[in-house]
Scaffold this motif. Structure first.
Motif, PDB file in Angstrom:
ATOM      1  N   GLY A   5      -4.222 -17.803   5.936  1.00  0.00           N
ATOM      2  CA  GLY A   5      -4.406 -17.287   4.823  1.00  0.00           C
ATOM      3  C   GLY A   5      -4.898 -15.749   4.613  1.00  0.00           C
ATOM      4  N   PHE A   6      -5.518 -15.273   5.407  1.00  0.00           N
ATOM      5  CA  PHE A   6      -5.643 -14.142   5.564  1.00  0.00           C
ATOM      6  C   PHE A   6      -4.824 -13.085   5.822  1.00  0.00           C
ATOM      7  CE2 PHE A   6      -6.923 -10.455   8.062  1.00  0.00           C
ATOM      8  CZ  PHE A   6      -7.687  -9.606   7.280  1.00  0.00           C
ATOM      9  N   MET A   7      -3.853 -13.627   6.930  1.00  0.00           N
ATOM     10  CA  MET A   7      -2.785 -12.726   7.457  1.00  0.00           C
ATOM     11  C   MET A   7      -1.732 -12.572   6.131  1.00  0.00           C
ATOM     12  SD  MET A   7      -3.103 -11.598  10.236  1.00  0.00           S
ATOM     13  CE  MET A   7      -1.580 -11.055  10.677  1.00  0.00           C
ATOM     14  N   LEU A   8      -1.464 -13.853   5.097  1.00  0.00           N
ATOM     15  CA  LEU A   8      -0.508 -13.842   4.138  1.00  0.00           C
ATOM     16  C   LEU A   8      -1.160 -12.714   2.968  1.00  0.00           C
ATOM     17  CD1 LEU A   8       0.664 -17.529   4.304  1.00  0.00           C
ATOM     18  CD2 LEU A   8       1.963 -15.473   5.054  1.00  0.00           C
ATOM     19  N   ASP A   9      -2.233 -12.904   2.593  1.00  0.00           N
ATOM     20  CA  ASP A   9      -2.993 -12.301   1.595  1.00  0.00           C
ATOM     21  C   ASP A   9      -3.110 -10.773   1.965  1.00  0.00           C
ATOM     22  OD1 ASP A   9      -3.539 -14.675   0.293  1.00  0.00           O
ATOM     23  OD2 ASP A   9      -5.792 -14.820   0.744  1.00  0.00           O
ATOM     24  N   PHE A  10      -3.213 -10.348   3.277  1.00  0.00           N
ATOM     25  CA  PHE A  10      -3.318  -9.008   3.529  1.00  0.00           C
ATOM     26  C   PHE A  10      -2.146  -8.384   3.599  1.00  0.00           C
ATOM     27  CE2 PHE A  10      -3.075  -5.653   6.996  1.00  0.00           C
ATOM     28  CZ  PHE A  10      -4.397  -4.989   6.592  1.00  0.00           C
ATOM     29  N   ASN A  11      -1.176  -8.965   3.629  1.00  0.00           N
ATOM     30  CA  ASN A  11       0.237  -8.474   3.689  1.00  0.00           C
ATOM     31  C   ASN A  11       1.116  -8.737   2.215  1.00  0.00           C
ATOM     32  OD1 ASN A  11       0.910  -7.534   6.217  1.00  0.00           O
ATOM     33  ND2 ASN A  11       0.261  -9.469   6.926  1.00  0.00           N
ATOM     34  N   GLY A  12       0.043  -9.311   1.142  1.00  0.00           N
ATOM     35  CA  GLY A  12       0.722  -9.587  -0.127  1.00  0.00           C
ATOM     36  C   GLY A  12       1.878 -10.537  -0.173  1.00  0.00           C
ATOM     37  N   PHE A  15      17.041  -8.999   7.691  1.00  0.00           N
ATOM     38  CA  PHE A  15      16.737 -10.217   6.822  1.00  0.00           C
ATOM     39  C   PHE A  15      15.372  -9.845   6.178  1.00  0.00           C
ATOM     40  CE2 PHE A  15      14.475 -14.076   6.481  1.00  0.00           C
ATOM     41  CZ  PHE A  15      15.746 -14.864   5.813  1.00  0.00           C
ATOM     42  N   PHE A  16      14.312  -9.271   6.566  1.00  0.00           N
ATOM     43  CA  PHE A  16      13.292  -9.047   5.794  1.00  0.00           C
ATOM     44  C   PHE A  16      13.547  -7.951   4.521  1.00  0.00           C
ATOM     45  CE2 PHE A  16      10.728  -9.198   9.820  1.00  0.00           C
ATOM     46  CZ  PHE A  16      10.276 -10.710   9.734  1.00  0.00           C
ATOM     47  N   THR A  17      14.351  -7.082   4.734  1.00  0.00           N
ATOM     48  CA  THR A  17      14.757  -6.259   3.768  1.00  0.00           C
ATOM     49  C   THR A  17      15.776  -6.908   2.731  1.00  0.00           C
ATOM     50  OG1 THR A  17      15.083  -4.488   5.366  1.00  0.00           O
ATOM     51  CG2 THR A  17      16.059  -3.955   2.980  1.00  0.00           C
ATOM     52  N   GLY A  18      16.448  -7.954   3.000  1.00  0.00           N
ATOM     53  CA  GLY A  18      16.821  -8.746   2.145  1.00  0.00           C
ATOM     54  C   GLY A  18      16.286  -9.639   1.214  1.00  0.00           C
ATOM     55  N   LEU A  19      14.974 -10.282   1.820  1.00  0.00           N
ATOM     56  CA  LEU A  19      14.140 -10.901   1.067  1.00  0.00           C
ATOM     57  C   LEU A  19      13.216 -10.060   0.051  1.00  0.00           C
ATOM     58  CD1 LEU A  19      12.289 -12.832   4.038  1.00  0.00           C
ATOM     59  CD2 LEU A  19      13.809 -13.949   2.280  1.00  0.00           C
ATOM     60  N   TRP A  20      13.156  -8.662   0.285  1.00  0.00           N
ATOM     61  CA  TRP A  20      12.515  -7.820  -0.653  1.00  0.00           C
ATOM     62  C   TRP A  20      13.573  -7.517  -1.857  1.00  0.00           C
ATOM     63  CZ3 TRP A  20      13.618  -2.569  -1.404  1.00  0.00           C
ATOM     64  CH2 TRP A  20      12.697  -1.869  -2.589  1.00  0.00           C
ATOM     65  N   ILE A  21      14.916  -7.223  -1.349  1.00  0.00           N
ATOM     66  CA  ILE A  21      15.834  -6.929  -2.398  1.00  0.00           C
ATOM     67  C   ILE A  21      15.698  -8.041  -3.611  1.00  0.00           C
ATOM     68  CG2 ILE A  21      18.190  -6.374  -2.612  1.00  0.00           C
ATOM     69  CD1 ILE A  21      17.976  -4.730  -0.110  1.00  0.00           C
ATOM     70  N   THR A  22      16.115  -9.468  -2.972  1.00  0.00           N
ATOM     71  CA  THR A  22      16.149 -10.544  -3.724  1.00  0.00           C
ATOM     72  C   THR A  22      14.917 -11.050  -4.312  1.00  0.00           C
ATOM     73  OG1 THR A  22      15.968 -12.053  -1.778  1.00  0.00           O
ATOM     74  CG2 THR A  22      18.222 -11.351  -2.402  1.00  0.00           C
ATOM     75  N   ILE A  64       6.597  -5.963  -1.333  1.00  0.00           N
ATOM     76  CA  ILE A  64       7.132  -4.845  -0.661  1.00  0.00           C
ATOM     77  C   ILE A  64       6.508  -4.657   0.734  1.00  0.00           C
ATOM     78  CG2 ILE A  64       5.581  -3.304  -1.428  1.00  0.00           C
ATOM     79  CD1 ILE A  64       7.684  -1.060  -1.695  1.00  0.00           C
ATOM     80  N   ALA A  65       5.378  -5.332   0.972  1.00  0.00           N
ATOM     81  CA  ALA A  65       4.535  -5.495   2.173  1.00  0.00           C
ATOM     82  C   ALA A  65       5.694  -5.978   3.411  1.00  0.00           C
ATOM     83  CB  ALA A  65       3.497  -6.308   2.032  1.00  0.00           C
ATOM     84  N   ILE A  66       6.586  -6.693   3.024  1.00  0.00           N
ATOM     85  CA  ILE A  66       7.584  -7.223   4.058  1.00  0.00           C
ATOM     86  C   ILE A  66       8.350  -6.103   4.798  1.00  0.00           C
ATOM     87  CG2 ILE A  66       9.444  -7.780   2.557  1.00  0.00           C
ATOM     88  CD1 ILE A  66       8.337 -10.109   5.007  1.00  0.00           C
ATOM     89  N   LEU A  67       8.496  -5.107   3.699  1.00  0.00           N
ATOM     90  CA  LEU A  67       9.136  -3.736   4.481  1.00  0.00           C
ATOM     91  C   LEU A  67       8.297  -3.383   5.757  1.00  0.00           C
ATOM     92  CD1 LEU A  67      10.695  -2.282   1.482  1.00  0.00           C
ATOM     93  CD2 LEU A  67      11.708  -3.817   2.864  1.00  0.00           C
ATOM     94  N   LEU A  68       7.068  -3.447   5.745  1.00  0.00           N
ATOM     95  CA  LEU A  68       6.416  -2.975   6.961  1.00  0.00           C
ATOM     96  C   LEU A  68       6.716  -3.868   8.364  1.00  0.00           C
ATOM     97  CD1 LEU A  68       3.985  -1.395   8.236  1.00  0.00           C
ATOM     98  CD2 LEU A  68       2.503  -3.352   7.574  1.00  0.00           C
ATOM     99  N   PHE A  69       6.966  -4.975   8.166  1.00  0.00           N
ATOM    100  CA  PHE A  69       7.350  -5.781   9.148  1.00  0.00           C
ATOM    101  C   PHE A  69       8.817  -5.406   9.640  1.00  0.00           C
ATOM    102  CE2 PHE A  69       4.299  -8.894   7.631  1.00  0.00           C
ATOM    103  CZ  PHE A  69       3.624  -8.729   8.542  1.00  0.00           C
TER     104      PHE A  69
END
Length: 125
Positions: free
Chosen positions: A31-38, A87-94, A99-104
């Motif tokens: 929960g913390f990890m998901l919340d922290f990364n939005g 793949f992470f970028t695609g998740l953000w684009i769609t 946007i936090a996924i772009l950090l990964f």
């Protein structure tokens, strides 16, 4: 600035990152990890814990590839990390992830590029 030129160093660092941050992080405090990364979630966190387990396992593979100097697998790790970033970028684009996924994605790109440059250095020798 710390400069590490070894391909095995790049894989060990990435392996440790995968084991500790997404791996242990999602397995123990999802929960913390998901919340922290939005990243959104519901009360059922078992899927995040399973993803953490998979990240931990991937990290142990990356670390082991370096530890046992499995040179034939170096380029495969590079391709996998570039694919993950795409793949992470695609998740953000769609609009499936914030946007936090772009950090990964950025972490994967940096790690893959570091490994790629060190592999190219080995090939030139």
């Amino acid at each position: 600035m710390i400069y590490i030129k070894s391909v095995t160093d790049s894989l060990k660092v990435f392996g440790i990152y995968m084991m500790l941050i997404p791996g242990m992080g999602l397995m123990t405090v999802p929960g913390f990890m998901l919340d922290f990364n939005g990243l959104g979630h519901d009360e059922h966190l078992w899927t995040a814990r399973v993803v953490g387990l998979l990240a931990f396992i991937i990290g142990t593979y990356q670390f082991s590839i370096a530890k046992y100097n499995l040179q034939r697998l170096y380029k495969i790790t590079v391709a996998q990390r570039y694919f993950a970033a795409l793949f992470f970028t695609g998740l953000w684009i769609t609009d499936e992830a914030e946007i936090a996924i772009l950090l990964f994605a950025l972490i994967d790109i940096i790690g893959a590029t570091w490994t790629l440059f060190t592999v190219k250095g080995i090939e030139r020798k």
